[in-house]
Design a protein around this motif. Structure first.
Motif, PDB file in Angstrom:
ATOM      1  N   GLU A  91      -7.584   1.663  -5.047  1.00 36.00           N
ATOM      2  CA  GLU A  91      -7.249   3.004  -5.533  1.00 36.00           C
ATOM      3  C   GLU A  91      -5.758   3.114  -5.847  1.00 36.00           C
ATOM      4  O   GLU A  91      -5.358   3.734  -6.831  1.00 36.00           O
ATOM      5  CB  GLU A  91      -7.659   4.072  -4.513  1.00 36.00           C
ATOM      6  CG  GLU A  91      -9.147   4.274  -4.407  1.00 36.00           C
ATOM      7  CD  GLU A  91      -9.768   4.759  -5.715  1.00 36.00           C
ATOM      8  OE1 GLU A  91      -9.175   5.620  -6.386  1.00 36.00           O
ATOM      9  OE2 GLU A  91     -10.854   4.255  -6.059  1.00 36.00           O
ATOM     10  N   SER A  92      -4.930   2.515  -5.010  1.00 33.61           N
ATOM     11  CA  SER A  92      -3.479   2.537  -5.232  1.00 33.61           C
ATOM     12  C   SER A  92      -3.111   1.841  -6.545  1.00 33.61           C
ATOM     13  O   SER A  92      -2.299   2.343  -7.325  1.00 33.61           O
ATOM     14  CB  SER A  92      -2.769   1.862  -4.057  1.00 33.61           C
ATOM     15  OG  SER A  92      -1.397   1.734  -4.318  1.00 33.61           O
ATOM     16  N   ARG A  95      -4.205   3.977  -9.463  1.00 35.71           N
ATOM     17  CA  ARG A  95      -3.243   5.080  -9.674  1.00 35.71           C
ATOM     18  C   ARG A  95      -2.008   4.584 -10.411  1.00 35.71           C
ATOM     19  O   ARG A  95      -1.484   5.256 -11.288  1.00 35.71           O
ATOM     20  CB  ARG A  95      -2.863   5.717  -8.344  1.00 35.71           C
ATOM     21  CG  ARG A  95      -3.841   6.757  -7.848  1.00 35.71           C
ATOM     22  CD  ARG A  95      -3.279   7.580  -6.687  1.00 35.71           C
ATOM     23  NE  ARG A  95      -2.858   6.762  -5.567  1.00 35.71           N
ATOM     24  CZ  ARG A  95      -3.650   6.295  -4.611  1.00 35.71           C
ATOM     25  NH1 ARG A  95      -4.944   6.571  -4.652  1.00 35.71           N
ATOM     26  NH2 ARG A  95      -3.177   5.561  -3.626  1.00 35.71           N
ATOM     27  N   GLY A  96      -1.547   3.387 -10.058  1.00 32.50           N
ATOM     28  CA  GLY A  96      -0.388   2.812 -10.748  1.00 32.50           C
ATOM     29  C   GLY A  96      -0.653   2.596 -12.228  1.00 32.50           C
ATOM     30  O   GLY A  96       0.213   2.855 -13.067  1.00 32.50           O
ATOM     31  N   VAL A  98      -2.866   4.257 -14.095  1.00 31.90           N
ATOM     32  CA  VAL A  98      -2.941   5.584 -14.717  1.00 31.90           C
ATOM     33  C   VAL A  98      -1.539   6.163 -14.905  1.00 31.90           C
ATOM     34  O   VAL A  98      -1.220   6.723 -15.968  1.00 31.90           O
ATOM     35  CB  VAL A  98      -3.831   6.526 -13.880  1.00 31.90           C
ATOM     36  CG1 VAL A  98      -3.695   7.967 -14.323  1.00 31.90           C
ATOM     37  CG2 VAL A  98      -5.283   6.080 -13.958  1.00 31.90           C
ATOM     38  N   GLU A  99      -0.685   6.021 -13.897  1.00 27.27           N
ATOM     39  CA  GLU A  99       0.675   6.550 -13.996  1.00 27.27           C
ATOM     40  C   GLU A  99       1.457   5.874 -15.117  1.00 27.27           C
ATOM     41  O   GLU A  99       2.200   6.529 -15.855  1.00 27.27           O
ATOM     42  CB  GLU A  99       1.405   6.385 -12.663  1.00 27.27           C
ATOM     43  CG  GLU A  99       0.907   7.310 -11.580  1.00 27.27           C
ATOM     44  CD  GLU A  99       1.441   6.958 -10.197  1.00 27.27           C
ATOM     45  OE1 GLU A  99       2.291   6.042 -10.071  1.00 27.27           O
ATOM     46  OE2 GLU A  99       0.988   7.592  -9.229  1.00 27.27           O
TER      47      GLU A  99
END
Length: 152
Positions: A91-92, A95-96, A98-99
């Protein structure tokens, strides 16, 4: 079931990598040519220099984001294979990714605004039409905004 979901995620990630690579190769070809804007709007020498500088800056940002996303996708594949139970790590990494993608889109929007600011009011309609075409085409906005290889 978890293993199937992880394999599906890996397959999706690999497909996305292939798509990104294809777009990057197309944009690499496009980045060597002048922006299509030059053929649609008669720019003076100062405007041409400013547009070229803005384009160089956004292409560097695009390359930076592409390298980061490629690194993150490699980490994602590794995390899925080596630590399939580590959902927090996966998940981390997601998120990276997507960011970074959001950061690139924000940079492109700032680039479009900066490009528009270079133009005189009489030049803006052609540029605004190009932006509208790219934004409504369903694909990602091109950093070069209308380079010949990026046209549809």
């Amino acid at each position: 079931m978890k293993r199937l979901a992880l394999w599906a995620l890996l397959a999706a990630s690999l497909s996305a990598n292939l798509a990104v690579a294809a777009v990057a190769m197309r944009q690499q070809t496009a980045s060597s040519s002048e922006p299509h804007l030059f053929s649609r709007v008669a720019l003076d020498a100062d405007q041409r220099a400013r547009v070229s500088e803005l384009r160089s800056q956004i292409m560097a940002r695009r390359d930076e984001h592409a390298r980061r996303i490629a690194r993150l996708r490699k980490e994602l594949a590794s995390a899925i294979m080596q630590e399939p139970e580590s959902h927090a790590r996966v998940e981390s990494i997601l998120r990276g990714i997507v960011e970074s993608q959001a950061g690139l889109q924000q940079a492109v929007v700032k680039h479009v605004i900066a490009m528009r600011d270079v133009l005189r009011p009489d030049q803006r309609p052609a540029f605004e039409q190009m932006v509208a075409e790219h934004m409504t085409s369903g694909g990602p906005m091109q950093c070069g905004l209308g380079s010949a290889a990026g046209e549809r």
